[in-house]
Design a protein around this motif. Structure first.
Motif, PDB file in Angstrom:
ATOM      1  N   SER A 158      -7.704 -21.089 117.253  1.00  0.00           N
ATOM      2  CA  SER A 158      -8.612 -20.289 116.438  1.00  0.00           C
ATOM      3  C   SER A 158      -9.947 -21.001 116.263  1.00  0.00           C
ATOM      4  O   SER A 158     -10.087 -22.191 116.576  1.00  0.00           O
ATOM      5  CB  SER A 158      -7.981 -20.073 115.060  1.00  0.00           C
ATOM      6  N   TRP A 159     -10.933 -20.267 115.731  1.00  0.00           N
ATOM      7  CA  TRP A 159     -12.218 -20.885 115.433  1.00  0.00           C
ATOM      8  C   TRP A 159     -12.044 -21.941 114.341  1.00  0.00           C
ATOM      9  O   TRP A 159     -12.701 -22.975 114.361  1.00  0.00           O
ATOM     10  CB  TRP A 159     -13.227 -19.829 115.026  1.00  0.00           C
ATOM     11  N   GLU A 160     -11.133 -21.711 113.413  1.00  0.00           N
ATOM     12  CA  GLU A 160     -10.875 -22.693 112.361  1.00  0.00           C
ATOM     13  C   GLU A 160     -10.380 -24.011 112.968  1.00  0.00           C
ATOM     14  O   GLU A 160     -10.823 -25.094 112.566  1.00  0.00           O
ATOM     15  CB  GLU A 160      -9.844 -22.154 111.363  1.00  0.00           C
ATOM     16  N   THR A 161      -9.468 -23.911 113.939  1.00  0.00           N
ATOM     17  CA  THR A 161      -8.987 -25.119 114.622  1.00  0.00           C
ATOM     18  C   THR A 161     -10.111 -25.768 115.425  1.00  0.00           C
ATOM     19  O   THR A 161     -10.265 -26.995 115.426  1.00  0.00           O
ATOM     20  CB  THR A 161      -7.809 -24.777 115.555  1.00  0.00           C
ATOM     21  N   HIS A 185      -9.804 -13.023 121.945  1.00  0.00           N
ATOM     22  CA  HIS A 185      -9.776 -14.173 121.047  1.00  0.00           C
ATOM     23  C   HIS A 185     -10.550 -15.382 121.585  1.00  0.00           C
ATOM     24  O   HIS A 185     -11.455 -15.885 120.910  1.00  0.00           O
ATOM     25  CB  HIS A 185      -8.319 -14.536 120.738  1.00  0.00           C
ATOM     26  N   VAL A 189     -14.127 -17.231 120.145  1.00  0.00           N
ATOM     27  CA  VAL A 189     -14.262 -18.647 119.808  1.00  0.00           C
ATOM     28  C   VAL A 189     -15.391 -19.282 120.613  1.00  0.00           C
ATOM     29  O   VAL A 189     -16.239 -19.999 120.072  1.00  0.00           O
ATOM     30  CB  VAL A 189     -12.928 -19.388 120.036  1.00  0.00           C
TER      31      VAL A 189
END
Length: 255
Positions: A158-161, A185, A189
């Motif tokens: 994910s973008w958070e990761t 997805h 990102v």
């Protein structure tokens, strides 16, 4: 000028036409390749490629799916090899929870040992992460991997990761999946990754980009990945190629 930052040109899939595949890549504008040696069998053949071709470099490390086979002397061997001029990183290392070939606790130990070796030697690391995003980030943090940084190879998180990895001095690399029509997805990102932290790769002979999906991947197909990335970012292919090659030069300390 393109740099394929992750390829396996020493794989058996290329035994019949390796030289021709490499020549095709050169014709597509691939000026440098980082070939990955990741166990007892592939490290020597990757080193051989660096001796045959002046534009091929290598990373050496121990893949998480093979973690159960790694012995203390293998870590010593990797450390010795890292003194060679064309060994530019330790990898690919990390965690793989998809293939059930090495117990998680063994993968964790081997991953930690190699991060510590990288910090000792001051070398970047190439991260393999499959279905293990939380644990990969946690171990990188605990082992202070930001001291050396590296690349999140074929990023699928994910973008958070991605943000957590960027904060730890890592580059984010994308491969064939960003060319897939339904791969919403990874495209989202990629669009958010700072340009000075972006890399492209093939992971050949795996993860073949469109329109060759389902066939053997080749390192020359990194051009298709770069074209897709440029389209997603709204910049020219030439600009994308220049930026990602400059990033690879900086990360791997290439000439």
């Amino acid at each position: 000028m393109l740099t394929d930052t992750h390829t396996h040109m020493n794989a058996s899939q290329f035994d019949e036409d390796r030289d021709q595949v490499i020549e095709r890549a050169r014709e597509q504008g691939v000026s440098r390749m980082i070939n990955i040696g990741f166990n007892r069998e592939t490290i020597p053949t990757s080193l051989e490629l660096t001796e045959r071709y002046d534009f091929i470099y290598t990373a050496v490390g121990w893949h998480p799916t093979d973690a159960i086979d790694m012995k203390p002397e293998d870590l010593d061997w990797i450390e010795q090899l890292c003194s060679r001029d064309k060994v530019v990183a330790i990898g690919e290392i990390g965690l793989d929870y998809y293939w059930d070939t090495s117990p998680k606790e063994v993968q964790h130990r081997v991953f930690r040992e190699q991060i510590r070796l990288a910090r000792k030697l001051g070398m970047p690391i190439v991260i393999h992460n499959r279905d293990a995003h939380h644990d990969v980030v946690q171990l990188l943090r605990e082992e202070k991997a930001e001291d050396v940084g590296g690349v999140m190879h074929c990023f699928s998180g994910s973008w958070e990761t991605a943000k957590l990895c960027l904060d730890m001095n890592f580059y984010i690399s994308f491969g064939g999946p960003i060319t897939y029509k339904n791969a919403k997805h990874p495209k989202e990102v990629l669009a958010q990754v700072p340009l000075d932290r972006l890399l492209v790769e093939t992971d050949a002979p795996y993860l073949t980009p469109h329109p060759f999906r389902g066939k053997r991947n080749e390192t020359g197909y990194v051009k298709l990945v770069a074209e897709a990335a440029a389209d997603i970012l709204g910049i020219s292919f030439e600009e994308l190629a220049r930026i990602t090659s400059e990033n690879a030069t900086r990360l791997f300390r290439l000439p």
